[in-house]
Motif scaffolding. Sequence first.
Motif, PDB file in Angstrom:
ATOM      1  N   VAL A  93      -7.777  -6.115   1.567  1.00  0.00           N
ATOM      2  CA  VAL A  93      -6.258  -5.595   2.408  1.00  0.00           C
ATOM      3  C   VAL A  93      -6.470  -6.300   3.436  1.00  0.00           C
ATOM      4  O   VAL A  93      -6.254  -6.522   4.019  1.00  0.00           O
ATOM      5  CB  VAL A  93      -5.983  -4.121   1.587  1.00  0.00           C
ATOM      6  N   LYS A  94      -7.643  -5.465   4.225  1.00  0.00           N
ATOM      7  CA  LYS A  94      -7.139  -5.327   5.564  1.00  0.00           C
ATOM      8  C   LYS A  94      -8.452  -7.140   5.549  1.00  0.00           C
ATOM      9  O   LYS A  94      -7.505  -7.872   6.549  1.00  0.00           O
ATOM     10  CB  LYS A  94      -9.221  -5.169   5.919  1.00  0.00           C
ATOM     11  N   SER A  95      -8.522  -7.929   4.823  1.00  0.00           N
ATOM     12  CA  SER A  95      -9.272  -9.003   4.946  1.00  0.00           C
ATOM     13  C   SER A  95      -7.886 -10.190   4.752  1.00  0.00           C
ATOM     14  O   SER A  95      -7.687 -10.958   5.335  1.00  0.00           O
ATOM     15  CB  SER A  95      -9.987  -9.232   3.699  1.00  0.00           C
ATOM     16  N   ASP A 113      -8.835 -10.379  18.470  1.00  0.00           N
ATOM     17  CA  ASP A 113      -8.736  -9.783  17.844  1.00  0.00           C
ATOM     18  C   ASP A 113      -9.666  -9.109  16.715  1.00  0.00           C
ATOM     19  O   ASP A 113     -10.191  -8.113  16.290  1.00  0.00           O
ATOM     20  CB  ASP A 113      -7.428 -10.284  16.925  1.00  0.00           C
ATOM     21  N   ILE A 114     -10.481 -11.270  16.251  1.00  0.00           N
ATOM     22  CA  ILE A 114     -11.278 -10.267  15.005  1.00  0.00           C
ATOM     23  C   ILE A 114     -12.840  -9.923  15.633  1.00  0.00           C
ATOM     24  O   ILE A 114     -13.619  -9.046  14.784  1.00  0.00           O
ATOM     25  CB  ILE A 114     -12.020 -12.098  15.023  1.00  0.00           C
ATOM     26  N   ALA A 115     -13.145  -9.591  16.882  1.00  0.00           N
ATOM     27  CA  ALA A 115     -14.361  -9.050  17.295  1.00  0.00           C
ATOM     28  C   ALA A 115     -13.672  -7.405  17.576  1.00  0.00           C
ATOM     29  O   ALA A 115     -14.588  -6.687  17.134  1.00  0.00           O
ATOM     30  CB  ALA A 115     -14.549  -9.947  19.010  1.00  0.00           C
ATOM     31  N   THR A 116     -12.650  -7.623  17.852  1.00  0.00           N
ATOM     32  CA  THR A 116     -12.118  -6.336  17.426  1.00  0.00           C
ATOM     33  C   THR A 116     -12.233  -5.062  16.353  1.00  0.00           C
ATOM     34  O   THR A 116     -12.260  -4.180  16.332  1.00  0.00           O
ATOM     35  CB  THR A 116     -10.459  -6.237  18.588  1.00  0.00           C
ATOM     36  N   LEU A 117     -11.495  -5.886  15.234  1.00  0.00           N
ATOM     37  CA  LEU A 117     -11.331  -5.727  14.083  1.00  0.00           C
ATOM     38  C   LEU A 117     -12.617  -6.195  13.444  1.00  0.00           C
ATOM     39  O   LEU A 117     -12.944  -4.725  12.726  1.00  0.00           O
ATOM     40  CB  LEU A 117      -9.730  -6.014  14.114  1.00  0.00           C
ATOM     41  N   LYS A 118     -13.232  -6.841  13.480  1.00  0.00           N
ATOM     42  CA  LYS A 118     -14.022  -6.872  12.571  1.00  0.00           C
ATOM     43  C   LYS A 118     -15.991  -6.312  13.701  1.00  0.00           C
ATOM     44  O   LYS A 118     -16.359  -7.570  13.636  1.00  0.00           O
ATOM     45  CB  LYS A 118     -14.233  -8.394  11.969  1.00  0.00           C
ATOM     46  N   MET A 166       2.444  -5.864  13.973  1.00  0.00           N
ATOM     47  CA  MET A 166       2.875  -5.149  13.414  1.00  0.00           C
ATOM     48  C   MET A 166       1.774  -5.351  12.243  1.00  0.00           C
ATOM     49  O   MET A 166       1.348  -4.360  11.450  1.00  0.00           O
ATOM     50  CB  MET A 166       4.205  -5.375  12.322  1.00  0.00           C
ATOM     51  N   TYR A 167       1.366  -6.052  11.395  1.00  0.00           N
ATOM     52  CA  TYR A 167      -0.041  -6.879  10.692  1.00  0.00           C
ATOM     53  C   TYR A 167      -0.938  -6.169  11.433  1.00  0.00           C
ATOM     54  O   TYR A 167      -2.124  -5.439  10.640  1.00  0.00           O
ATOM     55  CB  TYR A 167       0.273  -7.996  10.721  1.00  0.00           C
ATOM     56  N   MET A 168      -1.480  -5.915  12.663  1.00  0.00           N
ATOM     57  CA  MET A 168      -2.482  -5.169  13.360  1.00  0.00           C
ATOM     58  C   MET A 168      -3.211  -3.282  12.735  1.00  0.00           C
ATOM     59  O   MET A 168      -3.330  -3.137  12.494  1.00  0.00           O
ATOM     60  CB  MET A 168      -2.547  -5.130  14.515  1.00  0.00           C
ATOM     61  N   ALA A 169      -1.097  -3.261  12.762  1.00  0.00           N
ATOM     62  CA  ALA A 169      -1.026  -1.975  12.291  1.00  0.00           C
ATOM     63  C   ALA A 169      -1.868  -1.595  10.812  1.00  0.00           C
ATOM     64  O   ALA A 169      -1.982  -0.693  10.592  1.00  0.00           O
ATOM     65  CB  ALA A 169       0.262  -1.541  12.759  1.00  0.00           C
ATOM     66  N   LEU A 170      -0.896  -2.333   9.593  1.00  0.00           N
ATOM     67  CA  LEU A 170      -1.188  -2.675   8.925  1.00  0.00           C
ATOM     68  C   LEU A 170      -2.479  -2.750   8.477  1.00  0.00           C
ATOM     69  O   LEU A 170      -3.309  -1.790   7.205  1.00  0.00           O
ATOM     70  CB  LEU A 170      -1.010  -3.802   7.730  1.00  0.00           C
ATOM     71  N   TYR A 171      -3.207  -3.935   8.806  1.00  0.00           N
ATOM     72  CA  TYR A 171      -4.849  -4.140   9.088  1.00  0.00           C
ATOM     73  C   TYR A 171      -5.613  -2.357   9.104  1.00  0.00           C
ATOM     74  O   TYR A 171      -6.363  -1.726   8.754  1.00  0.00           O
ATOM     75  CB  TYR A 171      -5.022  -4.826   9.888  1.00  0.00           C
ATOM     76  N   ASP A 182      -6.219 -12.451   8.126  1.00  0.00           N
ATOM     77  CA  ASP A 182      -5.828 -13.808   7.346  1.00  0.00           C
ATOM     78  C   ASP A 182      -4.726 -14.482   7.365  1.00  0.00           C
ATOM     79  O   ASP A 182      -4.044 -15.035   8.447  1.00  0.00           O
ATOM     80  CB  ASP A 182      -6.011 -14.839   5.824  1.00  0.00           C
ATOM     81  N   THR A 183      -4.006 -13.207   7.428  1.00  0.00           N
ATOM     82  CA  THR A 183      -2.346 -13.238   7.799  1.00  0.00           C
ATOM     83  C   THR A 183      -2.063 -13.622   9.254  1.00  0.00           C
ATOM     84  O   THR A 183      -0.983 -14.826   9.953  1.00  0.00           O
ATOM     85  CB  THR A 183      -1.540 -12.271   7.221  1.00  0.00           C
ATOM     86  N   ILE A 184      -2.625 -12.531  10.005  1.00  0.00           N
ATOM     87  CA  ILE A 184      -2.667 -12.533  11.716  1.00  0.00           C
ATOM     88  C   ILE A 184      -2.638 -13.815  12.211  1.00  0.00           C
ATOM     89  O   ILE A 184      -2.980 -14.653  13.063  1.00  0.00           O
ATOM     90  CB  ILE A 184      -3.271 -11.362  12.011  1.00  0.00           C
ATOM     91  N   MET A 185      -4.381 -14.441  11.608  1.00  0.00           N
ATOM     92  CA  MET A 185      -4.588 -15.857  12.268  1.00  0.00           C
ATOM     93  C   MET A 185      -3.830 -17.001  11.861  1.00  0.00           C
ATOM     94  O   MET A 185      -4.129 -17.921  12.343  1.00  0.00           O
ATOM     95  CB  MET A 185      -6.224 -16.062  11.801  1.00  0.00           C
ATOM     96  N   GLN A 186      -3.338 -16.683  11.002  1.00  0.00           N
ATOM     97  CA  GLN A 186      -2.078 -17.685  10.533  1.00  0.00           C
ATOM     98  C   GLN A 186      -1.268 -17.640  11.466  1.00  0.00           C
ATOM     99  O   GLN A 186      -0.058 -18.912  12.134  1.00  0.00           O
ATOM    100  CB  GLN A 186      -1.808 -17.519   9.539  1.00  0.00           C
ATOM    101  N   ILE A 187      -0.648 -16.745  11.717  1.00  0.00           N
ATOM    102  CA  ILE A 187       0.774 -16.480  12.393  1.00  0.00           C
ATOM    103  C   ILE A 187       0.299 -16.970  14.028  1.00  0.00           C
ATOM    104  O   ILE A 187       1.189 -17.799  14.454  1.00  0.00           O
ATOM    105  CB  ILE A 187       0.990 -15.087  12.977  1.00  0.00           C
ATOM    106  N   TYR A 188      -0.779 -16.661  14.376  1.00  0.00           N
ATOM    107  CA  TYR A 188      -1.594 -17.598  15.255  1.00  0.00           C
ATOM    108  C   TYR A 188      -1.008 -18.550  15.660  1.00  0.00           C
ATOM    109  O   TYR A 188      -0.990 -19.739  16.016  1.00  0.00           O
ATOM    110  CB  TYR A 188      -3.053 -17.218  16.158  1.00  0.00           C
ATOM    111  N   ASP A 189      -1.684 -19.256  14.557  1.00  0.00           N
ATOM    112  CA  ASP A 189      -1.987 -20.618  14.804  1.00  0.00           C
ATOM    113  C   ASP A 189      -0.510 -21.465  14.131  1.00  0.00           C
ATOM    114  O   ASP A 189      -0.162 -22.565  14.733  1.00  0.00           O
ATOM    115  CB  ASP A 189      -2.802 -21.373  12.614  1.00  0.00           C
TER     116      ASP A 189
END
Length: 206
Positions: free
Chosen positions: A80-82, A112-117, A67-72, A86-93
């Motif tokens: 907002v993207k940033s 995900d970082i490489a794909t998005l950024k 869901m957060y990927m879709a929002l990103y 950050d939220t995606i990374m927190q969920i992974y942690d």
Amino acid sequence: GWLCAYSAYSATCPDGSNIALERDKNYSLYREFYKQNLFTEAMPYWKWVYANAPGIRKQTYIDGIDMYMALYKSASNDDVKSKYLDTIMQIYDKRIECYGEAAFVTGRKAYDIATLKKTLGGYNDARVLYEKAFAINKDEITPYMFNQYMSILLNLRGAVDGIDDTYSTNKYNEIVEQVDKKIANPSTKDAVDYTKLKVDLAVMYD
């Protein structure tokens, strides 16, 4: 001893069994909306489950990241993207904290970082995370992660301090050694993917 360790672990990842009725209501509502791709409607219920019953199911983390990927991807503002990233990374942690698989999940963070950024900085952040994941446990790393890592390394070669021909050759040899180990192991489920990866890596690194 064991009991204390288990209690501490479950204290940070409660399954919500003490609030089962409310938990089950929120879980089923978020899942219903989620399955229909109604992420805006699903989100309040998902957030409740994530906050109050993080230990209920691994699926909560997979859905939340989706869901957060879709929002990103739909956000037009970099700030907002940033925040979403950050939220995606927190969920992974939190997923690592509750369900382990630290190497695999750290690899997912890198992917995900490489794909998005798609920037030099983003690729280098992903490289650092991938190398952290490899150091934890190479056996949890999937073929697509190794493939992306090598691709990133070739992009960074000569553009980032310390990433030169020697560095990338050493990493390539490390990965091929791991891939050969996987191919040789009869219990490897995705041996076909590793065999294909070996060919792809050779072409990429030629």
